[in-house]
Design an enzyme around this catalytic site. Structure first.
Site, mmCIF file in Angstrom:
data_model
loop_
_atom_site.group_PDB
_atom_site.id
_atom_site.type_symbol
_atom_site.label_atom_id
_atom_site.label_comp_id
_atom_site.label_asym_id
_atom_site.label_seq_id
_atom_site.Cartn_x
_atom_site.Cartn_y
_atom_site.Cartn_z
ATOM 1 N N ASP A 345 0.833 -1.194 0.000
ATOM 2 C CA ASP A 345 0.000 0.000 0.000
ATOM 3 C C ASP A 345 0.876 1.256 0.000
ATOM 4 O O ASP A 345 1.870 1.333 0.726
ATOM 5 C CB ASP A 345 -0.891 -0.028 1.246
ATOM 6 C CG ASP A 345 -1.799 1.168 1.342
ATOM 7 O OD1 ASP A 345 -2.691 1.309 0.495
ATOM 8 O OD2 ASP A 345 -1.620 1.973 2.290
ATOM 9 N N GLU A 382 1.696 -0.362 -5.015
ATOM 10 C CA GLU A 382 0.786 0.726 -5.343
ATOM 11 C C GLU A 382 1.698 1.938 -5.504
ATOM 12 O O GLU A 382 2.134 2.531 -4.513
ATOM 13 C CB GLU A 382 -0.230 0.946 -4.221
ATOM 14 C CG GLU A 382 -1.246 2.015 -4.566
ATOM 15 C CD GLU A 382 -2.227 2.279 -3.426
ATOM 16 O OE1 GLU A 382 -3.407 2.537 -3.715
ATOM 17 O OE2 GLU A 382 -1.806 2.247 -2.250
#
Length: 705
Positions: A345, A382
């Site tokens: 993330d 990401e």
């Protein structure tokens, strides 16, 4: 590091460079307010370098423990030690499954003059989770190991572990748990995906959200879990067995069960920040162990935190201590939990230096890429963060895969019918070479997706023009306004059969486009049966029917589920849709046969400056031989995003073959069954026709055989 079980007892090991006094507390029961035993660690006898350690003879797995660490409270120098606060071990492999963190303090009182613990004045620990000593070596893996499925053969299915089976409509015995997901394994296997990517399952506090639903008055939660407390511990409340430490084996059972069916488990991990928040946040572990080491702090005002995550703090990921912590954590999940991959993330935070600059050679990202234990583990970034870094196509090193949001946006705009987007769509469908070729990466380094947990579901992409996040309690200010969606003439649920037919067709267009595109496809769970969040594009706080999968839709839209299965099977059967290298326009030296050819509806070469609503290309099946496969069929793909039907001239089929229809998304599967995409061997012969009417907003695939 952490709590290590031996036949003679348990060794405890903890990092704190600037701490001056460490106390280990042992508890008899998970609901105890006070410890049964307290050990004070001596700097002379229980410290090696910056590591505090103690061996407790006779202690066994299942023991419960916490720490207190004393030291200077000097926020201006980055130190926030407070011995009054109990701390979790960052290396704890499990935590007790309290239903809520009821007494989690929203600040803390600092002991300055008195260094003794006054237990009578402590906040109650009876409903506060405690760390659990775990013996990893006692589990029988039955020969299991990570599967190592090549990326070019991977198909990822993203889901929330609890939300997948939490609804009563799931009809599983152990809803919302690791066991519940195992009970749905036959469905996932039948779908045909190769990998399941789970939203965060590292321990977090579901109750930290202070907002309420303005419509229902319901207390909202941290449902997604992007606020990690304990990085080594699977979330205890997701286990059906709530006994201390039972979550570890229950999670291992899940991994083993999926591996037996040939399906990988990928974890969404959050190393960019922690749940401790900013300078006004809570103290859980890192802040009380050595705040100045673990966090990015403002240079001239070290009482404040740099915030690249949007969550109040950012882990100082390129400090050697933090690098070692993250690597040991990833190794643990691979070696002891048999995890197949990780999705990081806000991964750009992991590449920021001491002052927040993006490093060209970030120690942590390099260590992850080069680590020998992680060599065959999927690592997916990401590639952006909340402070302006955007690295799609340029993320660190050729080892990394990336979530390609350019694919999402261009494909959405293409099927919405935007003018002059066909060129971008062609680039995305053919593998995004503009983003990845120059760095030596391959098409499979692009994780292609149309939807993910963050944003609209696929049904909502074709049903809403605008987000509807009012129930999040933030006056609809949260969530992205850039959705590239189209409601097909009516906002939300519609009973109009024309609107519904168009929506079904567009969903089929998105699904089929995803699975014939070069790159690694990722499907959001429930999109295959039109799951809806009712226009909420940021359902992070909705632990209810908004986020849970409604399994009644599986039966209602069973033809769409079958369509998705067939689209996945088509990709898996034909290697021309999953090349391991980019198209070159020809097969190789001395062979002028094109690997891909692009056409207009008139059968001529396109002028890319004018291509707008019609896109067609031909794939050369012989090129499969270049990647170690037998020669494949040729395919001809036509996409019409216009409001008008188009008559397309077909190219001549290869010598000795004829064109057969594989798919036409304009065929109404709700009426005719799943004829919109044909089973292998049942393709429809076109009777030597030289033209094909491509209906408005439709995708057609022909196969030469």
């Amino acid at each position: 590091m952490g709590a290590s079980v031996t036949p003679e007892g348990v060794n405890f090991s903890l990092f704190s460079r600037n701490g001056t006094r460490v106390i280990l507390e042992l508890y008899e029961n998970e609901n105890d307010s006070k410890p049964a035993v307290m050990y004070e660690l001596s700097p002379e006898n229980n410290k090696t370098g910056d590591i505090w350690h103690i061996f407790v003879e006779g202690l066994k797995a299942g023991a419960l423990y916490m720490y207190r660490v004393y030291g200077p409270f000097e926020p201006s120098k980055g130190h926030r030690f407070d011995g009054k606060q109990v701390l979790f071990d960052p290396y704890a492999k499990a935590m007790t499954a309290v239903p809520v963190f009821k007494n989690l303090p929203k600040g803390y009182t600092v002991i300055r003059d008195k260094m003794d613990i006054d237990l009578e004045k402590e906040h109650s620990l009876s409903v506060f989770p405690k760390c659990v000593v775990v013996d990893d070596k006692s589990y029988d893996w039955e020969g299991d190991k990570p599967l190592g499925i090549p990326l070019c053969k991977s198909i990822i299915y993203e889901t929330h572990l609890k939300g997948f089976t939490a609804s009563p409509s799931s009809e599983v015995e152990h809803s919302g748990t690791y066991k519940g997901l195992i009970e749905k394994l036959p469905y996932i296997k039948d779908l045909g995906v190769t990998s399941v990517e789970l939203l965060p399952i590292f321990e977090f506090d579901e109750t930290e959200n202070s907002n309420t639903n303005p419509r229902t008055g319901e207390k909202l939660k941290n449902f997604w879990g992007y606020n990690t407390i304990s990085f080594f511990a699977p979330k205890a409340s997701y286990a059906f067995d709530k006994r201390p430490g039972a979550c570890v084996n229950e999670f291992k059972d899940l991994v083993k069960a999926f591996h037996k069916e040939g399906i990988e488990i990928i974890l969404d991990v959050v190393f960019n920040h922690t749940a401790e928040g900013n300078e006004n946040g809570v103290m859980l572990n890192f802040r009380g162990l050595d705040n100045s080491i673990f966090y990015h702090l403002v240079n001239d005002h070290r009482e404040y935190y740099l915030n690249f995550s949007g969550c109040g703090n950012a882990l100082n990921c390129n400090n050697p201590v933090v690098v070692e912590f993250v690597i040991e954590c990833l190794r643990y999940w691979v070696l002891e939990m048999h995890i197949d991959g990780f999705r990081f993330d806000l991964a750009s935070v992991l590449g920021r230096g001491q002052n927040g600059e993006i490093l060209q050679k970030a120690p942590l990202l390099d260590s992850i890429a080069q680590d020998p234990v992680l060599h065959n583990t999927k690592v997916i970034a990401e590639p952006w963060d909340a402070a302006g870094a955007y690295q799609v196509g340029s993320f660190f090193g050729d080892r990394w895969c990336e979530w390609n949001d350019r694919y999402r946006d261009d494909i959405r705009r293409f099927w919405r019918g935007d003018d002059y987007v066909a060129t971008q769509a062609a680039t995305r469908i053919s593998g995004s070479s503009d983003l990845y070729a120059s760095s030596g990466r391959r098409p499979f380094n692009s994780i292609n997706f149309v939807t993910c947990h963050d944003g609209f579901t696929l049904n909502d992409v074709v049903s809403y023009d605008n987000k509807h996040n009012e129930q999040n309690g933030e006056n609809n200010r949260d969530g992205s306004d850039n959705n590239n969606s189209y409601n097909n003439g009516y906002e939300g649920v519609s009973a109009n059969p024309v609107i519904e037919r168009n929506r079904f067709k567009q969903v089929r267009n998105f699904i089929l486009t995803l699975f014939i595109s070069q790159g690694t496809p990722m499907l959001l769970a429930g999109d295959e049966f039109r799951r809806t969040q009712f226009g909420n594009n940021n359902a992070y706080c909705q632990d209810n029917e908004i986020s849970w999968l409604d399994w009644a839709l599986e039966n209602k839209n069973k033809n769409l589920v079958e369509f998705t299965k067939r689209a996945i099977a088509l990709r898996k059967k034909h290697p021309v849709f999953r090349r391991s290298d980019f198209f070159r326009g020809f097969r190789g030296e001395g062979n002028k046969s094109a690997d891909i050819c692009w056409y207009t509806k008139d059968g001529t070469m396109p002028d890319w400056s004018k291509v707008s609503h019609f896109l067609a290309f031909r794939l050369n099946g012989e090129c499969a031989e270049d990647f170690g496969y037998p020669a494949d069929n040729d395919f001809y793909v036509m996409a019409n995003t216009s409001v008008r039907d188009e008559v397309a001239i077909l190219p001549v089929a290869p010598t000795g073959t004829k064109w057969y229809r594989v798919a036409d998304t304009s065929i109404d599967s709700s009426v005719t069954g799943c004829d919109a995409i044909c089973l292998e061997g049942s393709e429809e012969y076109l009777n030597a026709q030289k033209r094909y009417v491509v209906p408005s907003l439709s995708l057609v695939i022909l196969m030469a055989k």
